[in-house]
Motif scaffolding. Structure first.
Motif, mmCIF file in Angstrom:
data_model
loop_
_atom_site.group_PDB
_atom_site.id
_atom_site.type_symbol
_atom_site.label_atom_id
_atom_site.label_comp_id
_atom_site.label_asym_id
_atom_site.label_seq_id
_atom_site.Cartn_x
_atom_site.Cartn_y
_atom_site.Cartn_z
ATOM 1 N N UNK A 109 0.802 -1.243 0.000
ATOM 2 C CA UNK A 109 0.000 0.000 0.000
ATOM 3 C C UNK A 109 0.824 1.277 0.000
ATOM 4 N N UNK A 110 2.069 1.216 -0.441
ATOM 5 C CA UNK A 110 2.913 2.414 -0.401
ATOM 6 C C UNK A 110 3.641 2.587 -1.729
ATOM 7 N N UNK A 169 3.856 8.165 -1.587
ATOM 8 C CA UNK A 169 4.280 7.192 -0.589
ATOM 9 C C UNK A 169 5.681 7.421 -0.055
ATOM 10 N N UNK A 170 6.497 8.194 -0.768
ATOM 11 C CA UNK A 170 7.843 8.490 -0.266
ATOM 12 C C UNK A 170 7.757 9.248 1.063
ATOM 13 N N UNK A 176 5.930 8.527 3.468
ATOM 14 C CA UNK A 176 5.742 7.565 4.548
ATOM 15 C C UNK A 176 7.066 7.043 5.088
ATOM 16 N N UNK A 177 8.132 7.213 4.299
ATOM 17 C CA UNK A 177 9.385 6.526 4.566
ATOM 18 C C UNK A 177 10.346 7.314 5.450
ATOM 19 N N UNK A 178 10.988 6.589 6.373
ATOM 20 C CA UNK A 178 12.103 7.153 7.123
ATOM 21 C C UNK A 178 13.414 6.870 6.401
ATOM 22 N N UNK A 179 13.492 5.704 5.725
ATOM 23 C CA UNK A 179 14.696 5.368 4.955
ATOM 24 C C UNK A 179 14.365 4.243 3.984
ATOM 25 N N UNK A 180 15.155 4.182 2.902
ATOM 26 C CA UNK A 180 15.054 3.108 1.910
ATOM 27 C C UNK A 180 16.463 2.667 1.567
ATOM 28 N N UNK A 181 16.726 1.355 1.666
ATOM 29 C CA UNK A 181 18.052 0.819 1.334
ATOM 30 C C UNK A 181 17.902 -0.274 0.280
ATOM 31 N N UNK A 182 18.603 -0.078 -0.843
ATOM 32 C CA UNK A 182 18.569 -1.072 -1.911
ATOM 33 C C UNK A 182 19.723 -0.819 -2.866
#
Length: 204
Positions: A152-153, A159-160, A162-168
């Motif tokens: 759902x994001x 939706x960004x 909603x994020x505290x961090x994204x790692x990829x």
């Protein structure tokens, strides 16, 4: 594109994957894979995503044996719970409540089939979701209506927030089609996006 370059088919009806593949500026067709996506008993999320990605690519390749076929599937996991496409406001809100303040791991499985050769890879994305109150979650869902997205994001859109961090290792993996891994696999299958990309209109 040179005549020796094989046809490219995206084995998916997802508009998000289609839009991502268009970034590589390669001519491609879209064919819906007829695959049962029901999880097997006790199947781990990563195994489910990979099995379905390979199955989708193989199903389409069986109909088009001369082509290079892309299959992909994504599964999200939070606190041991698999998060699929919610399909409704109520289920999406339930997912976001679970995700709030926690880490969500997205398994974006990718498969490329050419003849008997199958290449596959699972590209993982670790998302830490902010702690959000009910009003913020409801406002997001009303604005975005992300009911066709696992978890759902939509991080590529509102939706960004909603994020505290994204790692990829691949920023496109979270959207549904890991283009860095895909480029590598396409080159191995005989399609080099840099050499085969169509020029933009008006380009010299």
């Amino acid at each position: 594109m040179p005549d020796s370059t094989p046809r490219l088919i995206l084995g998916s009806t997802s508009r998000y994957r289609r839009e991502l593949l268009e970034r590589l500026r390669l001519p491609f067709e879209v064919v819906a894979p007829l695959v049962d996506e029901t999880p097997l008993p006790g199947e781990a999320p990563a195994d489910l995503a990979m099995r379905l990605a390979v199955a989708k690519a193989r199903a389409v390749a069986a109909q088009h044996p001369d082509a290079v076929v892309i299959g992909s599937d994504q599964v999200a996991l939070c606190e041991g719970t698999v998060l699929g496409k919610p399909g409704s406001f109520e289920r999406a809100l339930e997912q976001l409540r679970l995700m709030s303040g926690r880490e969500v791991v997205f398994h974006s499985a990718l498969a490329v089939v050419r003849g008997e050769r199958v290449s596959s890879e699972d590209v993982m994305t670790h998302c830490r979701v902010r702690e959000l109150d009910e009003a913020s979650l409801v406002a997001y869902l009303r604005a975005e209506t992300p009911y066709d997205t696992a978890g759902s994001a939509k991080a590529e859109a509102l939706g960004i927030a909603l994020m505290a961090s994204i790692r990829s290792d691949d920023p496109t993996a979270l959207i549904g089609l890991p283009l860095i891994a895909l480029t590598r696999m396409l080159v191995d299958a005989g399609i080099d996006p840099l050499r085969s990309a169509a020029p933009r209109e008006g380009a010299a």
